[in-house]
Structures are given as structure tokens and as C-alpha cells.
Design an enzyme around this catalytic site. Structure first.
Site, mmCIF file in Angstrom:
data_model
loop_
_atom_site.group_PDB
_atom_site.id
_atom_site.type_symbol
_atom_site.label_atom_id
_atom_site.label_comp_id
_atom_site.label_asym_id
_atom_site.label_seq_id
_atom_site.Cartn_x
_atom_site.Cartn_y
_atom_site.Cartn_z
ATOM 1 N N ALA A 59 -6.826 -26.461 19.341
ATOM 2 C CA ALA A 59 -5.379 -26.696 19.308
ATOM 3 C C ALA A 59 -4.617 -25.414 19.631
ATOM 4 O O ALA A 59 -5.162 -24.306 19.535
ATOM 5 C CB ALA A 59 -4.976 -27.209 17.935
ATOM 6 N N SER A 62 2.546 -24.450 20.473
ATOM 7 C CA SER A 62 3.236 -24.466 21.769
ATOM 8 C C SER A 62 4.077 -23.204 21.925
ATOM 9 O O SER A 62 4.392 -22.517 20.955
ATOM 10 C CB SER A 62 4.150 -25.682 21.867
ATOM 11 O OG SER A 62 3.413 -26.853 21.685
ATOM 12 N N HIS A 67 9.143 -25.658 22.143
ATOM 13 C CA HIS A 67 9.710 -26.076 20.856
ATOM 14 C C HIS A 67 11.231 -26.220 20.967
ATOM 15 O O HIS A 67 11.820 -27.160 20.429
ATOM 16 C CB HIS A 67 9.363 -25.044 19.770
ATOM 17 C CG HIS A 67 7.923 -25.121 19.334
ATOM 18 N ND1 HIS A 67 7.201 -24.009 18.953
ATOM 19 C CD2 HIS A 67 7.074 -26.157 19.209
ATOM 20 C CE1 HIS A 67 5.973 -24.382 18.614
ATOM 21 N NE2 HIS A 67 5.870 -25.677 18.775
ATOM 22 N N SER A 91 0.460 -26.218 13.803
ATOM 23 C CA SER A 91 0.815 -25.062 12.970
ATOM 24 C C SER A 91 1.887 -25.374 11.930
ATOM 25 O O SER A 91 2.068 -24.625 10.974
ATOM 26 C CB SER A 91 1.354 -23.952 13.866
ATOM 27 O OG SER A 91 2.571 -24.387 14.486
ATOM 28 N N ASP A 145 -4.694 -40.079 11.904
ATOM 29 C CA ASP A 145 -4.600 -40.297 13.348
ATOM 30 C C ASP A 145 -3.152 -40.615 13.717
ATOM 31 O O ASP A 145 -2.634 -41.695 13.419
ATOM 32 C CB ASP A 145 -5.520 -41.456 13.758
ATOM 33 C CG ASP A 145 -5.585 -41.604 15.275
ATOM 34 O OD1 ASP A 145 -4.743 -41.012 15.980
ATOM 35 O OD2 ASP A 145 -6.496 -42.313 15.751
ATOM 36 N N GLY A 146 -2.518 -39.641 14.363
ATOM 37 C CA GLY A 146 -1.103 -39.760 14.706
ATOM 38 C C GLY A 146 -0.808 -40.878 15.682
ATOM 39 O O GLY A 146 0.345 -41.297 15.814
HETATM 40 N N1 SAH Z 1 3.542 -28.822 17.764
HETATM 41 C C1 SAH Z 1 2.278 -28.244 17.406
HETATM 42 C C2 SAH Z 1 1.331 -28.604 18.518
HETATM 43 C C3 SAH Z 1 -0.079 -28.381 18.226
HETATM 44 S S1 SAH Z 1 -1.173 -28.772 19.602
HETATM 45 C C4 SAH Z 1 2.461 -26.740 17.311
HETATM 46 O O1 SAH Z 1 3.205 -26.197 18.115
HETATM 47 O O2 SAH Z 1 1.845 -26.088 16.446
HETATM 48 C C5 SAH Z 1 -1.376 -30.511 19.400
HETATM 49 C C6 SAH Z 1 -1.913 -30.941 18.070
HETATM 50 O O3 SAH Z 1 -2.140 -32.338 18.132
HETATM 51 C C7 SAH Z 1 -3.234 -30.299 17.688
HETATM 52 O O4 SAH Z 1 -3.069 -29.651 16.455
HETATM 53 C C8 SAH Z 1 -4.204 -31.486 17.591
HETATM 54 O O5 SAH Z 1 -5.150 -31.324 16.564
HETATM 55 C C9 SAH Z 1 -3.254 -32.628 17.303
HETATM 56 N N2 SAH Z 1 -3.754 -33.962 17.660
HETATM 57 C C10 SAH Z 1 -4.392 -34.355 18.782
HETATM 58 N N3 SAH Z 1 -4.711 -35.670 18.722
HETATM 59 C C11 SAH Z 1 -4.235 -36.118 17.523
HETATM 60 C C12 SAH Z 1 -4.236 -37.397 16.876
HETATM 61 N N4 SAH Z 1 -4.805 -38.473 17.430
HETATM 62 N N5 SAH Z 1 -3.648 -37.489 15.661
HETATM 63 C C13 SAH Z 1 -3.078 -36.406 15.063
HETATM 64 N N6 SAH Z 1 -3.051 -35.176 15.617
HETATM 65 C C14 SAH Z 1 -3.602 -35.038 16.843
#
Ligand code: SAH
Length: 225
Positions: A59, A62, A67, A91, A145-146
Site C-alpha cells: 500500500a 497517496s 488528497h 494511513s 472488505d471495502g
Molecule cells: N487514502 C489512503 C490510500 C492507501 S492505498 C492513504 O493515502 O493512506 C489504498 C489502500 O486500499 C491500501 O491501504 C489497501 O490495503 C486498501 N485496499 C485495497 N483493496 C481493499 C479492499 N478490498 N478493502 C479495503 N481496503 C482495500
């Protein structure tokens, strides 16, 4: 341009994003000034650079300009008291920015499928002064799971998706309030940010905003393999 936006301090980073017109509103400027990016990155030497940084587990946090764009594009729906879902909260940085924008009385749910990142992001949010918000559940970070969203707290005035989905997940559209907006990167090889807007009558429209490159919204096994 984006890569000239870094700074030596958080204040300088945000002020450069304003100068370069990436941050366009006072509200986003104030919210991003309240969130110290150094609390959300493993490598402090590049904390205030306008670039993504690896946070482990495949991961990345960004880049600050992404952002800023996300917050600006969702801003019409981020009034005080609003409910926000941040899918792939990583994060915790953007969840914190959203919380400042919907305070007082607003709520933010971050959903992240890597439990180590959920725990780390909660520590980051505490370092950044948001212990009380976590305690009162105005800010919640959930492991899950998002792609299924988090219906228990919905519907959401704004949904941000931080990883690229192959198609817009219907389940997330269902969890949008009327009116509400989702900001989501969609695509595999070519990816675009889409606005998925639901109007007060429940009609859904999609608009392509810009080309991007995000990590995929995927199964947990993708990262663990
Ligand atoms: N906005 C965050 C982006 C992190 S990168 C930042 O700036 O810190 C994208 C994130 O999506 C990763 O942490 C990854 O683990 C998460 N991700 C990917 N697929 C996912 C899913 N199916 N459910 C939940 N999180 C997911």
C-alpha cells in the site's frame, strides 16, 4: 505543478498546494493544515514532499495533491454533521482531513482490509490529536472488505475510494445518501477518477474527472501473495 508543491514543513507543503491552485478552498486549506503528514508516513525525511510513500503491505499513502483533489471534489457534500466513508483508508491521513471538514458532529468511517494498517492508522490518528474522536466514534477505522462498504453507518453523504476498482461497485452506490457523491478511481490498465453522484430523487450519474494511477481495490490475497 504537483511535483513543485513539496515543503520543509507541513505548513509550507499546504501553502504550496494553495499557490499551485490544487487546494482551491479555505475549508480544505484549514483542514489539511490541521493534519500533520509526518504522523502518517514511515519515512519522515520525505513527509512533506508532494509524492506518494510506501506504507508497507503493498500500500501507499497517496501524494498530498491527490488528497487535496479528493477533498476539493467531495467538498460540496462535506458540511458539518455529514457522514463519510473512506474505502481503503490506509494511513488514515485522508480520514483525518475529512473529519476536520465534517466537524462538529460529522462522522468518518475508514475501512481497510489489511488489519496491520488499520491498527497503524489508529496509532497515527491518535498521534495527530484524534483520540477523542476515536473514543466518541466520530472516527472509526474498521478492518474489512471495502468493496462491501459499511452499511451499518450508512447512508453516506460522501464516499471516497482510495484504490482502483475494476467497475463501480453497486453496493457502494447503494450506500450513498440522496444527495451524495462518491469519488472513485475506476479501471485496470487505464484508470480514471469518477464522480458518482446521487441526486435528491435518487438518480445516479457518473462523470469522468481525470486519469490517475492507484493501487487496485482487490482481494486480501493479492497483497499477501
Ligand atoms: N487514502 C489512503 C490510500 C492507501 S492505498 C492513504 O493515502 O493512506 C489504498 C489502500 O486500499 C491500501 O491501504 C489497501 O490495503 C486498501 N485496499 C485495497 N483493496 C481493499 C479492499 N478490498 N478493502 C479495503 N481496503 C482495500
Amino acid at each position: 505543478m504537483a511535483w513543485t508543491c513539496g515543503g520543509l514543513t507541513n505548513k509550507e507543503l499546504i501553502s504550496n498546494l494553495v499557490k499551485n491552485k490544487i487546494i482551491a478552498s479555505k475549508a480544505v486549506e484549514e483542514a489539511m493544515n490541521k493534519v500533520d503528514r509526518a504522523n502518517y508516513v514511515p519515512n519522515l525525511t520525505t513527509a512533506y514532499m508532494d509524492e506518494p510513500q510506501t506504507i508497507g503491505h503493498g500500500a501507499t499513502i497517496s501524494a498530498p495533491h491527490m488528497h487535496a483533489y479528493a477533498a476539493e471534489h467531495l467538498l460540496p457534500y462535506l458540511r458539518p454533521g455529514a457522514k463519510v466513508l473512506d474505502v481503503g483508508s490506509g494511513s488514515g491521513y485522508l480520514a483525518a482531513v475529512f473529519l476536520h471538514l465534517v466537524s462538529p458532529a460529522g462522522t468518518v468511517v475508514g475501512i481497510e482490509h489489511i488489519s496491520e494498517l488499520t491498527e497503524w492508522s489508529i496509532e497515527n490518528l491518535k498521534k495527530d490529536g484524534l483520540s477523542e474522536a476515536l473514543h466518541s466514534k466520530n472516527m472509526q477505522i474498521i478492518t474489512g472488505d471495502g468493496r462491501r462498504g459499511y452499511p451499518a453507518e450508512g447512508p453516506y453523504d460522501a464516499i471516497h475510494v482510495g484504490a482502483a476498482a475494476p467497475i463501480v461497485p453497486d453496493v457502494l452506490v447503494e450506500q450513498l445518501a440522496s444527495p451524495g457523491r462518491m469519488f472513485i478511481p475506476v479501471g485496470t490498465h487505464t484508470q480514471n477518477i469518477l464522480h458518482v453522484d446521487k441526486d435528491a430523487a435518487g438518480n445516479v450519474t457518473k462523470e469522468v474527472i481525470m486519469g490517475v494511477r492507484y493501487v487496485p481495490l482487490t482481494d486480501l490475497s493479492y497483497y499477501k501473495s
